[in-house]
Enzyme design. Structure first.
Site, PDB file in Angstrom:
ATOM      1  N   TYR A 265       0.344  -1.257  -0.199  1.00 41.22           N
ATOM      2  CA  TYR A 265       0.359  -0.016   0.103  1.00 41.22           C
ATOM      3  C   TYR A 265       0.767   1.163  -0.076  1.00 41.22           C
ATOM      4  O   TYR A 265       1.948   1.284   0.161  1.00 41.22           O
ATOM      5  CB  TYR A 265      -1.118  -0.220   1.306  1.00 41.22           C
ATOM      6  CG  TYR A 265      -1.327   1.312   1.220  1.00 41.22           C
ATOM      7  CD1 TYR A 265      -2.738   1.536   0.808  1.00 41.22           C
ATOM      8  CD2 TYR A 265      -1.113   2.234   2.238  1.00 41.22           C
ATOM      9  CE1 TYR A 265      -3.514   2.691   0.834  1.00 41.22           C
ATOM     10  CE2 TYR A 265      -2.042   4.024   2.090  1.00 41.22           C
ATOM     11  CZ  TYR A 265      -3.132   3.551   1.277  1.00 41.22           C
ATOM     12  OH  TYR A 265      -3.967   4.789   1.576  1.00 41.22           O
TER      13      TYR A 265
ATOM     14  N   GLU B 149      -3.711   7.688  -4.301  1.00 40.45           N
ATOM     15  CA  GLU B 149      -3.557   6.113  -3.695  1.00 40.45           C
ATOM     16  C   GLU B 149      -3.155   5.000  -4.627  1.00 40.45           C
ATOM     17  O   GLU B 149      -4.027   5.398  -5.536  1.00 40.45           O
ATOM     18  CB  GLU B 149      -4.480   6.509  -2.856  1.00 40.45           C
ATOM     19  CG  GLU B 149      -4.936   4.881  -1.987  1.00 40.45           C
ATOM     20  CD  GLU B 149      -5.798   4.777  -1.405  1.00 40.45           C
ATOM     21  OE1 GLU B 149      -6.576   4.590   0.276  1.00 40.45           O
ATOM     22  OE2 GLU B 149      -7.194   4.306  -1.744  1.00 40.45           O
TER      23      GLU B 149
END
Length: 395
Positions: A120, A203
Site C-alpha cells: 500500500y 493512492e
C-alpha cells in the site's frame, strides 16, 4: 474532484509509472471488443473487469471480476453495467455503474505457484503539518483499513517538505522498509505526478512487485484540489457529473461551498468557521445539519437566492437556519435574497425559516424581513435561534 481509476491511470502512465494495460467500456459489446484487443496484446489467459465508480471497496461489493473468456467478459460486464454497486463506502442504495475498465491481469505469471506481494502506498496533503506525506505499508490489498487500525505499527509515514520535495534518500528509505529494490525512480515519478495535477490524494492499493521485477500500480485513486482547477484545465474536463451530487454541481456554478449531509436542518452561513459553529449549535439543540453551505464573503442577492433555493431542493429538510455575520456581505443584501426566493417560487414555502442576522445593516435587514409579511422567524442571538429550532423540531 475525484477521478475514476482509468483516469488516474492515464495520468500515472504519462509520468512513466507502470500501470496495467486497460480499455474503458460502456456496454457488454464494447467490453468484448476491448477484451479481444487485450488478450491479443498481452497473451495472457485472464483479464479483469472493474466497475468505475467513485467509491472504494469495489472488490468486496462484487465490482471486480477475473475472467478467462470472451463469453465471461460479456456475462460479467452485463451483470455490472447499469446496476447499483454497494460497497462499504457507498450509501445503502449504492452507485450506478456507467463504465467498466477491462484490464490485463497482472497477477498472472508463467508459474502457477507465484503470487505477487501486495503493498500500500499513498501521497496526501497533511494540513496540520503543512507538508505532503507518503504513507505506506507492506500489507496492501482489500484489508488495509483493518490492518491500519489493528496493527498501526505496520504503517510507515514519510514527511515531505514542499520546499525541497522528495529527496533520493527518502525514496531509498521507503524502498528499504518495503523490501523493494529500485523503488526510487518509481516513487519520484509518482511524486511528480501528484504535484503536477495539484492532487490532495494519490493512492495506490495495491502496488505489486512482479516475478520479473516490475513495480506496477494495480489500482489508483486520485483526488484533485477543486481550488486548483482554474489552472488544471485538462484535468477539470475529467469531472464525471453523473458521479456527483447534482445539488453540489449546481452550487459550484454559483461559487457556493455546498456539501450535502444526512440531516434535517438546512443551514446557510458566510464563512467556514461560522458554518462549523452553526452546525455544532444545530446538533446541540437536537437537530442534524442537512448541509454545509457557505455563501462566501462577497455574495450578492442572486447568490443568496440561489443558496436558499438549493436548500429547499432537499426533501429531508424540516427547518432552515440562516446565520449571517454581516461584513462585506451586508445583512440587507441577504434579506433581499431571501425575500426574492419566496417571490420566485411558484408554490408556498412550507418549511419554517429561522434567520439570525448581525453586523452591517442588520437593523435595515430585519425591517425588510418584518415588512415582507413572510413566515420568517427573525432572531437576535444564536441562543434565540437555537431555542426556535428546538421548538419547531419538537412539534
Amino acid at each position: 474532484m475525484n477521478l475514476h481509476e482509468f483516469q488516474g491511470k492515464e495520468i500515472l502512465n504519462s509520468f512513466s509509472v507502470h500501470v496495467p494495460y486497460g480499455i474503458i467500456a460502456s456496454s457488454p459489446e464494447e467490453a468484448v471488443k476491448a477484451a479481444k484487443i487485450i488478450f491479443e496484446k498481452t497473451n495472457k489467459k485472464s483479464l479483469v473487469i472493474k466497475a468505475q465508480v467513485h467509491a472504494g471497496g469495489r472488490g468486496k461489493g462484487g465490482g471486480i471480476k477475473v475472467v478467462q473468456s470472451l463469453e465471461e467478459v460479456y456475462k460479467k460486464s452485463k451483470e455490472i453495467l447499469g446496476n447499483y454497486l454497494i460497497t462499504p463506502q457507498t450509501s445503502k442504495k449504492g452507485k450506478l455503474v456507467h463504465k467498466v475498465l477491462i484490464s490485463e491481469d497482472v497477477y498472472s505469471s508463467p508459474s502457477p505457484y507465484y503470487i505477487p506481494k501486495e503493498y500500500y502506498l499513498s501521497i496526501f496533503l497533511n494540513r496540520d503539518l503543512e507538508k505532503n506525506v507518503i504513507l505506506y505499508s507492506k500489507e496492501g490489498g482489500m484489508d488495509i483499513e483493518y490492518i491500519s487500525k489493528k496493527y498501526p505499527n505496520k504503517i510507515y509515514i514519510e514527511e515531505i517538505d514542499p520546499s525541497w520535495g522528495l529527496h533520493l534518500f527518502q525514496a531509498r528509505k521507503i524502498g528499504f522498509n518495503l523490501g523493494i529494490k529500485n523503488l526510487s525512480s518509481f516513487l519520484i515519478s509518482l511524486y511528480n505526478a501528484y504535484l503536477s495535477c495539484d492532487a490532495t490524494l494519490l493512492e495506490i492499493n495495491p502496488l505489486i512487485y512482479t516475478f520479473d521485477n516490475k513495480i506496477i500500480a494495480v489500482d489508483t485513486k486520485i483526488i484533485i484540489d477543486d481550488n486548483a482547477l482554474f489552472r488544471q484545465k485538462k484535468y477539470a474536463n475529467l469531472r464525471d457529473r453523473e458521479e456527483e451530487e447534482p445539488i453540489e454541481i449546481e452550487a459550484l456554478e454559483y461559487r457556493l461551498n455546498f456539501l450535502k449531509l444526512e440531516g434535517n436542518v438546512g443551514c446557510m452561513v458566510n464563512g467556514a468557521g461560522l458554518a462549523m459553529a452553526t452546525m455544532d449549535m444545530i446538533k446541540s439543540c437536537g437537530g442534524y445539519p442537512a448541509n454545509f453551505l457557505d455563501i462566501g464573503g462577497d455574495a450578492d442577492k442572486k447568490r443568496v437566492e440561489k443558496a436558499f433555493l438549493l436548500i429547499l431542493k432537499d426533501p429531508s429538510v424540516q427547518v432552515i437556519l440562516i446565520n449571517i455575520f454581516g461584513g462585506i456581505v451586508r445583512c440587507d443584501t441577504v434579506a433581499d435574497g431571501i425575500i426574492n426566493s419566496y417571490h420566485h417560487i411558484d408554490h408556498d414555502i412550507k418549511i419554517p425559516v429561522v434567520v439570525r442576522l448581525q453586523g452591517t445593516n442588520e437593523e435595515k435587514a430585519k425591517k425588510k424581513l418584518e415588512t415582507s409579511k413572510l413566515p420568517i422567524y427573525s432572531t437576535y442571538t444564536l441562543k434565540e435561534a437555537s431555542d426556535k429550532i428546538k421548538e419547531i423540531l419538537s412539534d
